[in-house]
Each structure stands twice: as C-alpha cells, then as structure tokens.
Write a protein that holds these residues in place. Structure first.
Motif, PDB file in Angstrom:
ATOM      1  N   SER A 105      17.012   7.514  -2.611  1.00  0.00           N
ATOM      2  CA  SER A 105      17.209   8.130  -1.301  1.00  0.00           C
ATOM      3  C   SER A 105      17.201   9.650  -1.474  1.00  0.00           C
ATOM      4  O   SER A 105      17.566  10.170  -2.536  1.00  0.00           O
ATOM      5  N   HIS A 106      16.750  10.345  -0.423  1.00  0.00           N
ATOM      6  CA  HIS A 106      16.662  11.812  -0.430  1.00  0.00           C
ATOM      7  C   HIS A 106      17.533  12.357   0.688  1.00  0.00           C
ATOM      8  O   HIS A 106      17.588  11.801   1.771  1.00  0.00           O
ATOM      9  N   ARG A 107      18.207  13.470   0.417  1.00  0.00           N
ATOM     10  CA  ARG A 107      19.017  14.128   1.443  1.00  0.00           C
ATOM     11  C   ARG A 107      18.690  15.600   1.456  1.00  0.00           C
ATOM     12  O   ARG A 107      18.473  16.216   0.483  1.00  0.00           O
TER      13      ARG A 107
END
Length: 107
Positions: A105-107
């Motif tokens: 996941s990317h934030r």
C-alpha cells in the motif's frame, strides 16, 4: 485613427482565439496521476519480499501486507517506510506456513 481601431480589433480577435485554444487544450488533458514508488513483490514459500524504488521528486510511504493461508496463522503488516526521491527500500514479512497473498500500500 481607423488603423488603430483595426489593429486593436485584430489583437483582440487573436487574443480571444488563443485563449479558446488554450482552454480547449487544457480540458482534454488527463488528470494527474499520483506519483508512487515502483514496487515488485516476491513470494517464496512462507516468505514475502517487496522491493520499491521511488523515481519521483516527492516522498512515498510504502507498507507490505501479507495474508496467511491458514486460519490460525496471523496476517502480518510490515511497518510503513518512507521512500525518498531516488531511494530504494526492501521489506519482508512471513507466515508460519503458506502465504495466500501479499501486496503493497502507498500513502
């Protein structure tokens, strides 16, 4: 005096045509996609590894998630790590037995 009015009218027409072209050109442009790090994930048996490289000028925050195949085996999430511009990181997690799936996941 008439020449001045003609020149002013010509400049006004050219300016209006230019703004119309610019407005139509900007309307057809694609929306900007978020810039995220490029990641590759490997699963071998009970081990999952992800390698991420950030070619963008902005910082990305990546996290590895692992879903284990057995109901009694707890799912694992690696701690989030910042990937700065032109940086490379590698994250790893594991299950006791098989891995059902692994993703980033990317934030």
């Amino acid at each position: 005096m008439r020449t001045t009015r003609r020149v002013a009218a010509a400049v006004l027409i050219v300016a209006m045509a230019g703004s119309t072209v610019a407005a139509s050109h900007s309307a057809t442009r694609e929306p900007a996609r978020p810039r995220i790090a490029a990641c590759s994930t490997w699963v071998r048996g009970s081990h999952a590894t992800v390698s991420c490289y950030n070619p963008n000028p902005s910082v990305d925050r990546v996290q590895l998630h692992v879903e284990c195949a057995r109901w009694w085996d707890p799912d694992m999430d690696a701690r989030p790590v910042e990937v700065g511009p032109a940086q490379h990181v590698r994250l790893a997690e594991r299950c006791w037995k098989e891995i059902r799936k692994a993703w980033v996941s990317h934030r």
